[in-house]
Design a protein around this motif. Structure first.
Motif, PDB file in Angstrom:
ATOM      1  N   LEU A 190       0.816  -1.201   0.000  1.00  0.00           N
ATOM      2  CA  LEU A 190       0.000   0.000   0.000  1.00  0.00           C
ATOM      3  C   LEU A 190       0.854   1.257   0.000  1.00  0.00           C
ATOM      4  N   PRO A 191       0.359   2.339  -0.615  1.00  0.00           N
ATOM      5  CA  PRO A 191       1.012   3.624  -0.394  1.00  0.00           C
ATOM      6  C   PRO A 191       0.908   4.007   1.078  1.00  0.00           C
ATOM      7  N   VAL A 192       1.833   4.817   1.526  1.00  0.00           N
ATOM      8  CA  VAL A 192       1.933   5.141   2.954  1.00  0.00           C
ATOM      9  C   VAL A 192       1.661   6.624   3.158  1.00  0.00           C
ATOM     10  N   LEU A 193       0.829   6.928   4.130  1.00  0.00           N
ATOM     11  CA  LEU A 193       0.522   8.309   4.486  1.00  0.00           C
ATOM     12  C   LEU A 193       0.993   8.542   5.921  1.00  0.00           C
ATOM     13  N   VAL A 194       1.802   9.569   6.127  1.00  0.00           N
ATOM     14  CA  VAL A 194       2.257   9.949   7.465  1.00  0.00           C
ATOM     15  C   VAL A 194       1.530  11.230   7.835  1.00  0.00           C
ATOM     16  N   PHE A 195       0.677  11.161   8.868  1.00  0.00           N
ATOM     17  CA  PHE A 195      -0.079  12.333   9.311  1.00  0.00           C
ATOM     18  C   PHE A 195       0.586  12.943  10.544  1.00  0.00           C
ATOM     19  N   ILE A 196       0.840  14.261  10.479  1.00  0.00           N
ATOM     20  CA  ILE A 196       1.473  14.993  11.576  1.00  0.00           C
ATOM     21  C   ILE A 196       0.456  15.999  12.118  1.00  0.00           C
ATOM     22  N   TYR A 197       0.046  15.810  13.349  1.00  0.00           N
ATOM     23  CA  TYR A 197      -0.976  16.683  13.934  1.00  0.00           C
ATOM     24  C   TYR A 197      -0.390  18.039  14.335  1.00  0.00           C
ATOM     25  N   GLY A 198      -1.287  18.993  14.545  1.00  0.00           N
ATOM     26  CA  GLY A 198      -0.886  20.319  14.991  1.00  0.00           C
ATOM     27  C   GLY A 198      -1.056  20.497  16.487  1.00  0.00           C
ATOM     28  N   GLY A 199      -0.963  21.752  16.919  1.00  0.00           N
ATOM     29  CA  GLY A 199      -1.067  22.063  18.342  1.00  0.00           C
ATOM     30  C   GLY A 199      -0.067  23.107  18.767  1.00  0.00           C
ATOM     31  N   SER A 200       0.284  24.005  17.858  1.00  0.00           N
ATOM     32  CA  SER A 200       1.190  25.125  18.145  1.00  0.00           C
ATOM     33  C   SER A 200       2.563  24.665  18.610  1.00  0.00           C
ATOM     34  N   TRP A 201       2.983  23.463  18.203  1.00  0.00           N
ATOM     35  CA  TRP A 201       4.269  22.880  18.602  1.00  0.00           C
ATOM     36  C   TRP A 201       4.365  22.705  20.115  1.00  0.00           C
ATOM     37  N   ARG A 202       3.229  22.774  20.802  1.00  0.00           N
ATOM     38  CA  ARG A 202       3.207  22.677  22.267  1.00  0.00           C
ATOM     39  C   ARG A 202       2.259  21.599  22.768  1.00  0.00           C
ATOM     40  N   HIS A 203       1.286  21.211  21.970  1.00  0.00           N
ATOM     41  CA  HIS A 203       0.262  20.258  22.382  1.00  0.00           C
ATOM     42  C   HIS A 203       0.152  19.137  21.352  1.00  0.00           C
ATOM     43  N   GLY A 204      -0.415  18.022  21.784  1.00  0.00           N
ATOM     44  CA  GLY A 204      -0.747  16.956  20.847  1.00  0.00           C
ATOM     45  C   GLY A 204      -0.452  15.577  21.389  1.00  0.00           C
ATOM     46  N   ASP A 205      -1.242  14.605  20.941  1.00  0.00           N
ATOM     47  CA  ASP A 205      -1.093  13.219  21.371  1.00  0.00           C
ATOM     48  C   ASP A 205      -1.672  12.337  20.274  1.00  0.00           C
ATOM     49  N   LYS A 206      -0.860  11.461  19.721  1.00  0.00           N
ATOM     50  CA  LYS A 206      -1.292  10.602  18.620  1.00  0.00           C
ATOM     51  C   LYS A 206      -2.486   9.744  18.981  1.00  0.00           C
ATOM     52  N   ASP A 207      -2.633   9.384  20.269  1.00  0.00           N
ATOM     53  CA  ASP A 207      -3.732   8.514  20.678  1.00  0.00           C
ATOM     54  C   ASP A 207      -5.088   9.193  20.570  1.00  0.00           C
ATOM     55  N   LEU A 220       3.364  12.877   2.937  1.00  0.00           N
ATOM     56  CA  LEU A 220       3.279  13.558   4.217  1.00  0.00           C
ATOM     57  C   LEU A 220       2.039  14.441   4.240  1.00  0.00           C
ATOM     58  N   VAL A 221       1.297  14.384   5.332  1.00  0.00           N
ATOM     59  CA  VAL A 221       0.113  15.227   5.507  1.00  0.00           C
ATOM     60  C   VAL A 221       0.174  15.824   6.902  1.00  0.00           C
ATOM     61  N   GLY A 222      -0.065  17.125   7.007  1.00  0.00           N
ATOM     62  CA  GLY A 222      -0.053  17.755   8.319  1.00  0.00           C
ATOM     63  C   GLY A 222      -1.115  18.821   8.437  1.00  0.00           C
ATOM     64  N   HIS A 223      -1.533  19.079   9.669  1.00  0.00           N
ATOM     65  CA  HIS A 223      -2.488  20.146   9.960  1.00  0.00           C
ATOM     66  C   HIS A 223      -1.818  21.179  10.853  1.00  0.00           C
ATOM     67  N   SER A 224      -1.944  22.451  10.494  1.00  0.00           N
ATOM     68  CA  SER A 224      -1.468  23.561  11.314  1.00  0.00           C
ATOM     69  C   SER A 224       0.028  23.429  11.567  1.00  0.00           C
ATOM     70  N   ALA A 225       0.472  23.379  12.833  1.00  0.00           N
ATOM     71  CA  ALA A 225       1.896  23.209  13.102  1.00  0.00           C
ATOM     72  C   ALA A 225       2.427  21.925  12.485  1.00  0.00           C
ATOM     73  N   GLY A 226       1.581  20.900  12.401  1.00  0.00           N
ATOM     74  CA  GLY A 226       1.995  19.666  11.742  1.00  0.00           C
ATOM     75  C   GLY A 226       2.209  19.844  10.255  1.00  0.00           C
ATOM     76  N   ALA A 227       1.439  20.753   9.634  1.00  0.00           N
ATOM     77  CA  ALA A 227       1.661  21.058   8.218  1.00  0.00           C
ATOM     78  C   ALA A 227       3.003  21.756   8.034  1.00  0.00           C
ATOM     79  N   TYR A 228       3.365  22.623   8.970  1.00  0.00           N
ATOM     80  CA  TYR A 228       4.704  23.234   8.929  1.00  0.00           C
ATOM     81  C   TYR A 228       5.775  22.142   8.955  1.00  0.00           C
ATOM     82  N   ASN A 229       5.672  21.211   9.904  1.00  0.00           N
ATOM     83  CA  ASN A 229       6.667  20.143   9.999  1.00  0.00           C
ATOM     84  C   ASN A 229       6.747  19.354   8.698  1.00  0.00           C
TER      85      ASN A 229
END
Length: 283
Positions: free
Chosen positions: A61-78, A137-146
């Motif tokens: 399968l193709p692979v998608l890596v999702f990086i969440y946001g949170g102002s580089w201060r918050h976040g939890d993959k769970d 690579l897919v990211g939202h907010s600060a995760g999009a920056y990363n």
């Protein structure tokens, strides 16, 4: 669960702890499962990731890596199980990493962690039905920056031994890409100590041979302004790179990510746009 109940949890996507409530309440896409939990991609406690996969799909399968946001201060993959299921139901092996946050690290620590997570995916995707040569690579907010820093500034993936050509595309949802001077607490805390602020900005690394980019933004976003998507798109085009943009009417900074969940997909076709792009660049 009705939409009004879920609406109360929407601010979670900006980095508040109630993201756990949203993740718990939002119905999941069927036919997927979390196949890896808390895999260590580094020695630090937050250097862990999860993998999600379709229950039945022809690999690799193709692979998608999702990086969440949170102002580089918050976040939890769970708290992003709903996203792991959403992308996996579309036929992707999906990785969601945690990464070290402010104040434990500052720039470039969080970008370096995401690079290490991509290296782990490269090494381990084959044993879980994924193709490590087709990563998006897919990211939202600060995760999009990363995500954009990994896609554009080649030194991060090179430093961990992950060839840049493995990344076939990158998607940014409401990401900051051109935000100097640092004038709000989030950027001051994360980047204020950088010796050369210019080199913290994704727009500085636009290049003709970068992987294709898809930049998405909501016109009601008052957290990340239009300058960011406009500046990066312009820089990529001037450099001769491939970039696509889309702006969703009536969508704000939180709703662009919430639209990936089942209850909110009628608000904007974010999931369809991301997965169509990802399939195209990994074909």
């Amino acid at each position: 669960m009705d939409r009004r109940t879920l609406l109360a949890a929407l601010p979670a996507l900006a980095g508040c702890s109630s993201i756990a409530a949203f993740d718990t309440l939002a119905p999941r896409d069927p036919g997927t499962r979390r196949i890896v939990h808390d895999a260590n991609y580094g020695a630090a406690p937050r250097q862990k990731l999860d993998l999600y996969a379709p229950e039945s799909a022809a690999g690799p399968l193709p692979v998608l890596v999702f990086i969440y946001g949170g102002s580089w201060r918050h976040g939890d993959k769970d708290n992003y199980n709903f996203l792991g299921a959403a992308f996996s139901a579309q036929g992707f092996l999906t990785a969601i990493p945690d990464y070290r946050l402010v104040p434990e690290v500052r720039f470039p620590g969080f970008v370096e962690d995401c690079a290490a997570a991509v290296r782990w995916v490269k090494d381990n995707a084959p044993s879980h039905g994924g193709d490590p040569s087709r990563i998006v690579l897919v990211g939202h907010s600060a995760g999009a920056y990363n995500a954009m820093m990994l896609a554009l500034d080649q030194k991060y993936l090179a430093a961990v031994g992950a060839p840049a050509e493995l990344v076939r595309g990158a998607v940014g949802l409401a990401g900051p890409y051109d935000f100097t001077p640092f004038d709000v607490p989030a950027t001051l805390d994360a980047f204020g100590q950088a010796p050369n602020p210019r080199l913290t900005q994704p727009i500085q690394f636009a290049r003709a041979d970068a992987p294709p980019l898809l930049l998405l933004w909501g016109e009601d976003d008052d957290t990340v302004g239009p300058r960011n998507i406009e500046s990066l798109a312009r820089a990529m085009r001037e450099a001769g790179g491939a970039v696509e943009t889309k702006i969703y009417p009536g969508i704000d900074h939180i709703e662009i990510a919430a639209a990936l969940s089942r209850p909110y997909r009628d608000k904007a076709p974010v999931l369809a746009d991301v997965t169509e792009f990802a399939r195209r660049v990994t074909a």
